[in-house]
Design an enzyme around this catalytic site. Structure first.
Site, PDB file in Angstrom:
ATOM      1  CD  GLU A  67      -2.962  -1.107   0.251  1.00 19.73           C
ATOM      2  OE1 GLU A  67      -3.209  -0.015  -0.310  1.00 19.73           O
ATOM      3  OE2 GLU A  67      -3.573  -2.148  -0.012  1.00 19.73           O
ATOM      4  CB  CYS A 127      -1.145   7.690   1.340  1.00 17.07           C
ATOM      5  SG  CYS A 127      -2.608   7.019   2.156  1.00 17.07           S
TER       6      CYS A 127
HETATM    7  P1  NAD Z   1       8.778   4.858   4.062  1.00 10.27           P
HETATM    8  O1  NAD Z   1       8.601   3.981   2.880  1.00 10.27           O
HETATM    9  O2  NAD Z   1      10.035   5.627   4.188  1.00 10.27           O
HETATM   10  O3  NAD Z   1       8.668   3.989   5.411  1.00 10.27           O
HETATM   11  C1  NAD Z   1       7.552   3.167   5.675  1.00 10.27           C
HETATM   12  C2  NAD Z   1       7.983   2.000   6.527  1.00 10.27           C
HETATM   13  O4  NAD Z   1       8.844   1.163   5.756  1.00 10.27           O
HETATM   14  C3  NAD Z   1       8.785   2.403   7.751  1.00 10.27           C
HETATM   15  O5  NAD Z   1       8.470   1.529   8.814  1.00 10.27           O
HETATM   16  C4  NAD Z   1      10.227   2.198   7.296  1.00 10.27           C
HETATM   17  O6  NAD Z   1      11.122   1.984   8.346  1.00 10.27           O
HETATM   18  C5  NAD Z   1      10.074   0.958   6.429  1.00 10.27           C
HETATM   19  N1  NAD Z   1      11.070   0.775   5.388  1.00 10.27           N
HETATM   20  C6  NAD Z   1      11.743   1.722   4.690  1.00 10.27           C
HETATM   21  N2  NAD Z   1      12.559   1.131   3.771  1.00 10.27           N
HETATM   22  C7  NAD Z   1      12.358  -0.207   3.887  1.00 10.27           C
HETATM   23  C8  NAD Z   1      12.910  -1.340   3.238  1.00 10.27           C
HETATM   24  N3  NAD Z   1      13.829  -1.232   2.276  1.00 10.27           N
HETATM   25  N4  NAD Z   1      12.488  -2.573   3.614  1.00 10.27           N
HETATM   26  C9  NAD Z   1      11.558  -2.723   4.572  1.00 10.27           C
HETATM   27  N5  NAD Z   1      11.022  -1.679   5.257  1.00 10.27           N
HETATM   28  C10 NAD Z   1      11.430  -0.441   4.910  1.00 10.27           C
HETATM   29  O7  NAD Z   1       7.504   5.802   4.099  1.00 10.27           O
HETATM   30  P2  NAD Z   1       7.179   7.010   5.101  1.00 10.27           P
HETATM   31  O8  NAD Z   1       7.951   8.187   4.717  1.00 10.27           O
HETATM   32  O9  NAD Z   1       7.270   6.546   6.503  1.00 10.27           O
HETATM   33  O10 NAD Z   1       5.635   7.222   4.795  1.00 10.27           O
HETATM   34  C11 NAD Z   1       5.188   8.040   3.779  1.00 10.27           C
HETATM   35  C12 NAD Z   1       4.834   7.244   2.550  1.00 10.27           C
HETATM   36  O11 NAD Z   1       3.882   6.229   2.866  1.00 10.27           O
HETATM   37  C13 NAD Z   1       4.176   8.125   1.508  1.00 10.27           C
HETATM   38  O12 NAD Z   1       4.635   7.764   0.235  1.00 10.27           O
HETATM   39  C14 NAD Z   1       2.696   7.780   1.670  1.00 10.27           C
HETATM   40  O13 NAD Z   1       1.917   8.048   0.520  1.00 10.27           O
HETATM   41  C15 NAD Z   1       2.754   6.333   1.995  1.00 10.27           C
HETATM   42  N6  NAD Z   1       1.532   5.881   2.668  1.00 10.27           N
HETATM   43  C16 NAD Z   1       0.678   5.058   1.983  1.00 10.27           C
HETATM   44  C17 NAD Z   1      -0.519   4.664   2.577  1.00 10.27           C
HETATM   45  C18 NAD Z   1      -1.488   3.761   1.844  1.00 10.27           C
HETATM   46  O14 NAD Z   1      -2.388   3.209   2.478  1.00 10.27           O
HETATM   47  N7  NAD Z   1      -1.383   3.601   0.546  1.00 10.27           N
HETATM   48  C19 NAD Z   1      -0.828   5.101   3.877  1.00 10.27           C
HETATM   49  C20 NAD Z   1       0.074   5.952   4.522  1.00 10.27           C
HETATM   50  C21 NAD Z   1       1.248   6.340   3.919  1.00 10.27           C
END
Ligand code: NAD
Length: 487
Positions: free
Chosen positions: A252, A286
């Site tokens: 997601e 998001c």
């Molecule tokens: P991010 O991708 O930096 O981090 C999200 C999570 O993934 C964190 O727990 C992080 O530690 C982990 N992570 C990062 N790199 C990883 C990897 N290589 N392997 C495994 N885990 C990893 O995102 P963010 O900055 O925390 O959140 C913002 C983003 O999330 C925006 O793009 C937003 O649109 C999206 N988002 C999507 C939804 C949805 O339902 N579609 C909901 C909320 C946020």
């Protein structure tokens, strides 16, 4: 772990909480820069231990009566509600959310628990006709096993609960990794609530850390499926790792959501919704309105209305002051938002309001005369910025709306329901609303996106069965049959 000095329900839990044995990491309040707590991050060994505990506990949980599983989820709702003020304070201080956003999130978190509590008592399969006489044939849903849940910082409670609650309800165990910025609202709160609710040990294991810890979860042999919510870039990496290991993975991801205002729209309503959908929670959502696509005949008035609303929004520390907007979560994200705004202005966009900041507090910003080549159009900004482009025909509006690799949410404003619906149906996104804005969710709705916003998975309602169970075909014969073999 060093917790703030106060008496509370969560403090004794936090004082004893050891979700990792690695390097200490200090969490700071975005609004003030003050330290909130310091926690040891998880190591690869911690992840392996958590997953091993989950795999050991899961079979007995799957065999537990549906009455007991549902009762634990209902108790979890009561405990969550009883302590929601305290959880809300952590959410506000960890994320910089204003009261209204925090309360929304809490309501949705409780709804996720309530809906999950109904899952254990639902029918979990069907009797099938059989081609062979004397054979009972059925298909049933069985738990996936151990779910690795990786969640972002921006709505830590609800985005965690939409995985944890249905996964547990349907007989799985969970390893949960919130973002390191939100270890309490996204992690400790879950363990504390479910422990108090009587969830047996080993079924919910929180580990804290960043990308390396997330990747250790994805690749752990005991983790059967991964539920990832976060950025598209990190989601691609998670998808690659899981794909190589042939693991089920739900992604997601980000959005750059179209907000279409047709020429016959109620302009006041559209501008009020558009301002909300781009600016609330500093645009760090998001399904925020990322691209305002407005009919040329009303575009000037629409921009004026956004500017007027942006000018009235109060910025400040959302935990201690009555404000409309809080801080951007960190310096890195602030620089990203500001960079997108600057480069778009350099590319010809007109700054109608905003574009400045004090510390992490970024003024709500409206960009007019945006073109499809500017980063304000192409990129997910994740900041309080409303880029506006204009169009002349509904076909042009549609082409603009679909001019994005993302496909999470969309909105169309028109006084004609049939026209609004006709446009909405052709917007390529997992969710679309006529005369309502993009930031919309309900626990009973399959939530998710298309294109770069995900891999087709959904959260909520009936989709939870697809995410957290797998089909098994079972047949039973009265008598074993013999086979004419060799032929
Ligand atoms: P991010 O991708 O930096 O981090 C999200 C999570 O993934 C964190 O727990 C992080 O530690 C982990 N992570 C990062 N790199 C990883 C990897 N290589 N392997 C495994 N885990 C990893 O995102 P963010 O900055 O925390 O959140 C913002 C983003 O999330 C925006 O793009 C937003 O649109 C999206 N988002 C999507 C939804 C949805 O339902 N579609 C909901 C909320 C946020």
């Amino acid at each position: 772990m060093v917790a703030p000095a106060s008496t509370s329900w969560l403090d004794p839990f936090l004082a004893a909480w050891r979700p990792g044995t690695g390097e200490p990491h200090e969490v700071r309040e975005p609004a003030t820069g003050r330290p909130l707590l310091t926690l040891a991050q998880a190591t690869a060994d911690d992840v392996a231990r958590a997953a091993a505990a989950a795999v050991a506990a899961q079979p007995a949980w799957a065999a537990t009566s549906y009455v007991e599983r549902a009762a634990i989820l209902r108790r979890a709702v009561e405990i969550y509600e009883a302590h929601r003020d305290e959880f809300g304070s952590w959410t506000q201080r960890e994320t910089g959310a204003v009261h209204g956003k925090m309360h929304h999130e809490q309501n949705f978190t409780a709804q996720e628990l309530l809906n999950a509590a109904t899952l254990p008592s639902q029918a979990y399969g069907s009797l099938m006709p059989s081609a062979q006489p004397g054979r009972l044939s059925m298909v049933r849903r069985i738990p996936v096993g151990v779910i690795g849940a990786i969640t972002p910082w921006n709505s830590p409670s609800v985005l965690g609960m939409r995985v944890v609650a249905p996964a547990l309800a349907l007989g799985n165990a969970v390893v949960l990794k919130p973002d390191p910025q939100t270890p309490v609202a996204g992690g400790a709160m879950f363990e504390a609530v479910f422990r108090e609710a009587g969830l047996p040990d080993g079924l919910l294991n929180v580990v804290i850390g960043g990308a390396a810890v997330g990747e250790a979860i994805v690749t752990d042999p005991h983790v059967d499926a991964v539920s990832f919510t976060g950025s598209t870039a990190a989601g691609r990496r998670v998808g690659e790792l899981a794909g190589r290991l042939l693991k089920k993975v739900s992604l997601e991801l980000g959005g750059n959501n179209a907000f279409v205002v047709l020429g016959d729209a109620d302009l006041d309503a559209a501008a009020s919704a558009g301002a909300y959908a781009s600016f609330q929670f500093q645009g760090q959502v998001c399904f925020a309105a990322g691209r305002h696509i407005v009919h040329r005949s009303v575009a000037a008035d629409y921009v004026d209305a956004l500017v007027e609303k942006a000018g009235r929004l109060r910025l400040g520390d959302p935990f201690r002051e009555e404000v409309d907007l809080g801080p951007i979560v960190n310096e890195k994200q602030l620089a990203r938002v500001d960079g997108i705004v600057r480069r778009s202005i350099d590319g010809g966009a007109r700054l109608a309001v905003g574009g400045t900041h004090e510390g992490l507090f970024y003024r709500p910003t409206v960009l007019a005369d945006v073109t499809t080549r500017q980063p304000a159009w192409t990129d997910e900004i994740f900041g309080p910025v409303a880029p506006v482009v204009t169009f002349d025909t509904d076909e042009e509006a549609l082409a603009l709306a679909n001019d994005s690799e993302y496909g999470l949410a969309g909105a169309v404003y028109s006084r004609s329901i049939s026209r609004g619906l006709a446009v909405a149906e052709r917007i390529r996104s997992g969710m679309v609303h006529v005369n309502d804005q993009t930031v919309n969710d309900e626990a009973i709705i399959p939530f998710g996106g298309m294109g770069a916003s995900g891999n087709g998975s959904r959260f909520g309602g009936a989709a939870n069965w697809d995410e957290f169970t797998q089909w098994q075909w079972v047949t039973v014969r009265d008598e074993p049959r013999s086979f004419p073999f060799p032929y």
